[in-house]
Write an enzyme that holds these catalytic residues in place. Structure first.
Site, mmCIF file in Angstrom:
data_model
loop_
_atom_site.group_PDB
_atom_site.id
_atom_site.type_symbol
_atom_site.label_atom_id
_atom_site.label_comp_id
_atom_site.label_asym_id
_atom_site.label_seq_id
_atom_site.Cartn_x
_atom_site.Cartn_y
_atom_site.Cartn_z
ATOM 1 N N LEU A 29 19.696 61.575 18.543
ATOM 2 C CA LEU A 29 18.264 61.912 18.633
ATOM 3 C C LEU A 29 17.841 62.162 20.073
ATOM 4 C CD1 LEU A 29 18.316 60.207 15.827
ATOM 5 C CD2 LEU A 29 15.888 60.117 16.208
ATOM 6 N N GLU A 61 22.333 74.521 15.256
ATOM 7 C CA GLU A 61 23.108 73.549 16.034
ATOM 8 C C GLU A 61 24.173 74.286 16.853
ATOM 9 O OE1 GLU A 61 21.790 70.646 16.741
ATOM 10 O OE2 GLU A 61 21.793 70.050 14.631
ATOM 11 N N ASP A 87 17.740 69.679 23.811
ATOM 12 C CA ASP A 87 17.204 68.316 23.765
ATOM 13 C C ASP A 87 16.015 68.149 24.709
ATOM 14 O OD1 ASP A 87 19.471 68.141 22.282
ATOM 15 O OD2 ASP A 87 20.598 66.977 23.742
ATOM 16 N N ASP A 137 22.417 76.614 21.326
ATOM 17 C CA ASP A 137 21.639 76.694 22.585
ATOM 18 C C ASP A 137 22.456 77.241 23.751
ATOM 19 O OD1 ASP A 137 23.034 74.252 22.803
ATOM 20 O OD2 ASP A 137 21.318 73.123 23.595
HETATM 21 C C1 GLA Z 1 23.628 68.123 21.937
HETATM 22 C C2 GLA Z 1 23.369 68.914 23.212
HETATM 23 C C3 GLA Z 1 22.444 70.104 22.950
HETATM 24 C C4 GLA Z 1 22.954 70.949 21.782
HETATM 25 C C5 GLA Z 1 23.261 70.059 20.582
HETATM 26 C C6 GLA Z 1 23.902 70.822 19.451
HETATM 27 O O1 GLA Z 1 22.465 67.508 21.487
HETATM 28 O O2 GLA Z 1 22.813 68.088 24.200
HETATM 29 O O3 GLA Z 1 22.313 70.886 24.116
HETATM 30 O O4 GLA Z 1 24.057 71.712 22.150
HETATM 31 O O5 GLA Z 1 24.129 68.979 20.932
HETATM 32 O O6 GLA Z 1 23.011 71.704 18.904
#
Ligand code: GLA
Length: 386
Positions: free
Chosen positions: A126, A35, A173, A38
């Site tokens: 989600l 988490e 995502d 990215d």
């Molecule tokens: C959100 C963001 C992703 C990522 C997550 C955490 O979903 O859109 O790009 O940074 O948080 O892992």
């Protein structure tokens, strides 16, 4: 027949006097581990799930009129290509951002109608927004006869978030919604933008999400300050290690050497990212060895980091995770996604599922007054034209 197809046909007929020419299905995502890595060029292990948005599309014979209908919002929007301005309906801005990204690429589109609905809980962590962007983008691509590759769709979705909506998110995502494959998780390297599918068979266990029902908006939640804090940490580390480009390149030794040169908050942020990347590797190893107990432990460790080092949890998510600790059938749990609300992800023994879910939901209700929801998720394919 696809779930929601009938509904879309009915609304298309009612509002636009005919049926859609084709459908696009775009799923939400889970993230098993990795988490906030990215945008730090790190590793993650996401998958697409069995919650999705279905879109119906058809050209409408006009030169530049686009009409959208969001069934779940009971709302409509009509825009002209070449004259796009931001909408006061927030759902519509995701679509407008994608249209803008197509315009930037000089991809010409015909006038069209689009109707959509779905079952990805909004603000539930989600990535309903990535599904909206990437599914819509695949539909536009189809209308234009362009056949963009999957990475281009990911980029269009991310551009919409970053440039149009002002969320400084990474590719997690959009990547997951586009590249998902049934029964597979994806080990994603965000620096090289390469990935591999890995079998995600949890055998006697089930992935369960508990939706805290606390909603987040990443523009004002605190999410947006994290990439900035990480960049600051990197720039301090660069004083000693100029070759370091992102927290991905950092390890515990480097961090220890730099600890006194940076504010404690930035040190904690960095430490979380370094350890979370290591946890992705450890998780894959444990998966390979079918060591489910270890998978669970890694989830708890990740939550600890997200709660105390990265500060992106909230008291409701902490409670959902804490409520699982006394449950022998729960191997592990952590908050999932950007944080500040949304869902926790849990690995729970199938034979005890019903009782465990009931206990956690009722204790959560008792302590917070909030009626949470539990979803047993399965891993499904990514964006598809039907
Ligand atoms: C959100 C963001 C992703 C990522 C997550 C955490 O979903 O859109 O790009 O940074 O948080 O892992």
């Amino acid at each position: 027949m696809e779930l929601f197809e009938e509904q879309i046909n009915k609304h298309f007929q009612e509002h636009f006097g005919r049926l859609p020419a084709f459908f696009v299905k775009a799923p939400g995502r889970i993230n098993l581990i990795g988490e906030h890595t990215d945008y730090n060029m790190g590793l993650a292990l996401p998958a697409a799930v069995d919650k999705h948005i279905l879109f119906g599309f058809a050209k409408n014979g006009s030169k530049d009129t686009c009409r959208f209908l969001a069934i779940d919002m009971n709302a409509r929007e009509e825009v002209r290509l070449g004259q796009l301005t931001k909408s006061d309906q927030s759902w519509s801005n995701y679509l407008l951002g994608v249209l803008e990204a197509f315009a930037k690429r000089n991809i010409s589109l015909p006038g069209f109608d689009c109707v959509f609905c779905g079952n990805i809980p909004i603000g539930g962590g989600l990535s309903s927004s990535a599904a909206l962007e990437c599914g819509f983008a695949r539909g536009l691509d189809q209308l234009a006869g362009e056949y963009l590759d999957n990475w281009e769709l990911v980029k269009i979705g991310q551009e919409t978030e970053n440039d149009y909506l002002g969320v400084q998110s990474g590719i997690l995502d959009q990547f997951s919604s586009v590249f998902g494959q049934a029964k597979k998780a994806m080990l994603l390297d965000c620096r090289s933008q390469t990935f591999s599918y890995i079998n995600a068979d949890f055998q006697a266990y089930q992935l369960v999400l508990f939706n805290s029902k606390v909603k987040h908006e990443h523009t004002d939640s605190g999410y947006n300050s994290r990439p900035e804090e990480c960049r600051k940490a990197v720039s301090i580390i660069q004083n000693k290690y100029p070759e370091i480009k992102s927290l991905r390149d950092v390890n515990d030794n480097i961090l220890a050497e730099c600890e006194t040169t940076m504010p404690n908050k930035l040190f904690r942020r960095s430490q979380f990212v370094v350890h979370e990347n290591a946890r992705v590797r450890a998780f894959c190893r444990a998966f390979h060895e079918s060591d489910f107990e270890l998978l669970g432990k890694i989830l708890y460790q990740s939550h600890f980091g997200l709660q105390y080092f990265y500060d992106v949890s909230c008291k409701e998510l902490d409670l959902l995770v804490d409520l699982t600790r006394g449950e022998e059938a729960v191997l592990g749990a952590r908050m999932m996604g950007g944080g500040f609300g949304g869902c926790s992800i849990n690995i729970i023994r199938k034979s005890d599922l019903t009782e465990v879910k009931e206990r956690i939901l009722s204790q959560y209700k008792e302590k917070t007054g909030i009626l949470a929801e539990a979803y047993e998720v399965s891993i499904e394919d990514g964006v598809q034209v039907k």
